[in-house]
Design a protein around this motif. Structure first.
Motif, PDB file in Angstrom:
ATOM      1  N   PHE A 115       0.839  -1.199   0.000  1.00 34.91           N
ATOM      2  CA  PHE A 115       0.000   0.000   0.000  1.00 34.91           C
ATOM      3  C   PHE A 115       0.874   1.250   0.000  1.00 34.91           C
ATOM      4  O   PHE A 115       1.803   1.381   0.802  1.00 34.91           O
ATOM      5  CB  PHE A 115      -0.917  -0.006   1.223  1.00 34.91           C
ATOM      6  N   GLU A 116       0.555   2.184  -0.922  1.00 33.19           N
ATOM      7  CA  GLU A 116       1.313   3.429  -1.032  1.00 33.19           C
ATOM      8  C   GLU A 116       0.387   4.520  -1.554  1.00 33.19           C
ATOM      9  O   GLU A 116      -0.360   4.302  -2.505  1.00 33.19           O
ATOM     10  CB  GLU A 116       2.500   3.228  -1.976  1.00 33.19           C
ATOM     11  N   VAL A 117       0.419   5.688  -0.915  1.00 31.82           N
ATOM     12  CA  VAL A 117      -0.448   6.800  -1.302  1.00 31.82           C
ATOM     13  C   VAL A 117       0.330   8.111  -1.352  1.00 31.82           C
ATOM     14  O   VAL A 117       1.364   8.263  -0.704  1.00 31.82           O
ATOM     15  CB  VAL A 117      -1.642   6.985  -0.329  1.00 31.82           C
ATOM     16  N   LEU A 118      -0.211   9.036  -2.113  1.00 32.01           N
ATOM     17  CA  LEU A 118       0.232  10.422  -2.090  1.00 32.01           C
ATOM     18  C   LEU A 118      -0.797  11.168  -1.252  1.00 32.01           C
ATOM     19  O   LEU A 118      -2.006  11.022  -1.474  1.00 32.01           O
ATOM     20  CB  LEU A 118       0.262  10.996  -3.511  1.00 32.01           C
ATOM     21  N   GLU A 119      -0.333  11.966  -0.293  1.00 27.52           N
ATOM     22  CA  GLU A 119      -1.256  12.726   0.555  1.00 27.52           C
ATOM     23  C   GLU A 119      -0.852  14.193   0.554  1.00 27.52           C
ATOM     24  O   GLU A 119       0.325  14.524   0.660  1.00 27.52           O
ATOM     25  CB  GLU A 119      -1.244  12.198   1.990  1.00 27.52           C
ATOM     26  N   ILE A 120      -1.863  15.061   0.445  1.00 28.90           N
ATOM     27  CA  ILE A 120      -1.685  16.509   0.519  1.00 28.90           C
ATOM     28  C   ILE A 120      -2.597  17.023   1.617  1.00 28.90           C
ATOM     29  O   ILE A 120      -3.786  16.692   1.650  1.00 28.90           O
ATOM     30  CB  ILE A 120      -2.056  17.192  -0.811  1.00 28.90           C
ATOM     31  N   VAL A 121      -2.033  17.838   2.523  1.00 26.34           N
ATOM     32  CA  VAL A 121      -2.800  18.357   3.659  1.00 26.34           C
ATOM     33  C   VAL A 121      -2.530  19.854   3.817  1.00 26.34           C
ATOM     34  O   VAL A 121      -1.394  20.314   3.702  1.00 26.34           O
ATOM     35  CB  VAL A 121      -2.424  17.617   4.966  1.00 26.34           C
ATOM     36  N   LEU A 122      -3.604  20.602   4.101  1.00 25.37           N
ATOM     37  CA  LEU A 122      -3.515  22.026   4.419  1.00 25.37           C
ATOM     38  C   LEU A 122      -4.169  22.271   5.767  1.00 25.37           C
ATOM     39  O   LEU A 122      -5.277  21.789   5.969  1.00 25.37           O
ATOM     40  CB  LEU A 122      -4.245  22.859   3.362  1.00 25.37           C
ATOM     41  N   PRO A 123      -3.571  22.955   6.678  1.00 23.20           N
ATOM     42  CA  PRO A 123      -2.201  23.452   6.657  1.00 23.20           C
ATOM     43  C   PRO A 123      -1.214  22.311   6.894  1.00 23.20           C
ATOM     44  O   PRO A 123      -1.606  21.183   7.192  1.00 23.20           O
ATOM     45  CB  PRO A 123      -2.170  24.444   7.806  1.00 23.20           C
ATOM     46  N   GLY A 124       0.067  22.641   6.807  1.00 27.41           N
ATOM     47  CA  GLY A 124       1.101  21.640   6.952  1.00 27.41           C
ATOM     48  C   GLY A 124       1.183  21.029   8.334  1.00 27.41           C
ATOM     49  O   GLY A 124       1.543  19.876   8.485  1.00 27.41           O
ATOM     50  N   LYS A 125       0.834  21.796   9.330  1.00 31.64           N
ATOM     51  CA  LYS A 125       0.772  21.268  10.705  1.00 31.64           C
ATOM     52  C   LYS A 125      -0.692  21.252  11.109  1.00 31.64           C
ATOM     53  O   LYS A 125      -1.388  22.252  10.947  1.00 31.64           O
ATOM     54  CB  LYS A 125       1.569  22.135  11.677  1.00 31.64           C
ATOM     55  N   PHE A 126      -1.142  20.122  11.618  1.00 30.17           N
ATOM     56  CA  PHE A 126      -2.540  19.975  11.999  1.00 30.17           C
ATOM     57  C   PHE A 126      -2.630  19.049  13.201  1.00 30.17           C
ATOM     58  O   PHE A 126      -1.689  18.313  13.492  1.00 30.17           O
ATOM     59  CB  PHE A 126      -3.381  19.455  10.827  1.00 30.17           C
ATOM     60  N   LYS A 127      -3.761  19.059  13.845  1.00 30.69           N
ATOM     61  CA  LYS A 127      -3.972  18.233  15.034  1.00 30.69           C
ATOM     62  C   LYS A 127      -4.791  17.007  14.665  1.00 30.69           C
ATOM     63  O   LYS A 127      -5.775  17.106  13.944  1.00 30.69           O
ATOM     64  CB  LYS A 127      -4.693  19.056  16.101  1.00 30.69           C
ATOM     65  N   THR A 128      -4.367  15.856  15.180  1.00 34.04           N
ATOM     66  CA  THR A 128      -5.129  14.611  15.055  1.00 34.04           C
ATOM     67  C   THR A 128      -5.720  14.286  16.417  1.00 34.04           C
ATOM     68  O   THR A 128      -5.000  14.313  17.431  1.00 34.04           O
ATOM     69  CB  THR A 128      -4.234  13.465  14.585  1.00 34.04           C
ATOM     70  N   VAL A 129      -7.008  14.003  16.449  1.00 32.53           N
ATOM     71  CA  VAL A 129      -7.708  13.729  17.694  1.00 32.53           C
ATOM     72  C   VAL A 129      -8.150  12.269  17.700  1.00 32.53           C
ATOM     73  O   VAL A 129      -8.901  11.845  16.819  1.00 32.53           O
ATOM     74  CB  VAL A 129      -8.942  14.652  17.842  1.00 32.53           C
ATOM     75  N   ALA A 130      -7.655  11.498  18.681  1.00 31.00           N
ATOM     76  CA  ALA A 130      -8.089  10.103  18.841  1.00 31.00           C
ATOM     77  C   ALA A 130      -9.490  10.089  19.433  1.00 31.00           C
ATOM     78  O   ALA A 130      -9.825  10.893  20.300  1.00 31.00           O
ATOM     79  CB  ALA A 130      -7.111   9.366  19.745  1.00 31.00           C
ATOM     80  N   LEU A 131     -10.319   9.150  18.981  1.00 34.09           N
ATOM     81  CA  LEU A 131     -11.704   9.096  19.461  1.00 34.09           C
ATOM     82  C   LEU A 131     -11.994   7.756  20.110  1.00 34.09           C
ATOM     83  O   LEU A 131     -11.344   6.790  19.931  1.00 34.09           O
ATOM     84  CB  LEU A 131     -12.663   9.328  18.291  1.00 34.09           C
TER      85      LEU A 131
END
Length: 122
Positions: free
Chosen positions: A106-122
């Motif tokens: 498995f391999e993907v290209l990912e683009i995210v804005l902004p470059g720094k972001f928060k991930t919240v575990a649920l």
């Protein structure tokens, strides 16, 4: 913002990203955009599997394009989806999701804005 050309094949994959079961190849976009965006190639880390935890990302934009292999993701309100080579996913801000499993290649290209972001575990 700076002009940037990256020769990605010369950049190594590292094991310092968000998920322990993935390796990440930085494509230099974070630096070129002064943090406005991040772009990387993510691949399955050999000998590891997805852990299936629900989470969400506090961000403005997230785009994923599958380059190789497959993965099964579940998105709140949209069910399970098998992503295969050529699949394009726009994950809206804060959508709850989880990865259930993926192929060894498995391999993907990912683009995210902004470059720094928060991930919240649920």
């Amino acid at each position: 913002m700076e002009f940037s050309i990256q020769h990605a094949k010369d950049k190594p994959f590292t094991h310092d990203g968000l998920r322990e079961y993935f390796d990440y190849r930085d494509l230099g976009i974070f630096e070129a955009t002064k943090g406005a965006a991040v772009m990387h190639v993510i691949r399955a880390s050999k000998g590891s599997n997805a852990t299936g935890e629900w989470h969400r990302h506090e961000l403005d934009f997230q785009f994923v394009y599958v380059l190789k292999g497959w993965a099964i993701f579940e998105y709140e309100g949209h069910g399970e989806h098998k992503l295969v080579e050529g699949t394009c996913v726009h994950q809206p801000p804060n959508i709850r999701h989880r990865e259930i499993c993926h192929s060894d290649d498995f391999e993907v290209l990912e683009i995210v804005l902004p470059g720094k972001f928060k991930t919240v575990a649920l």
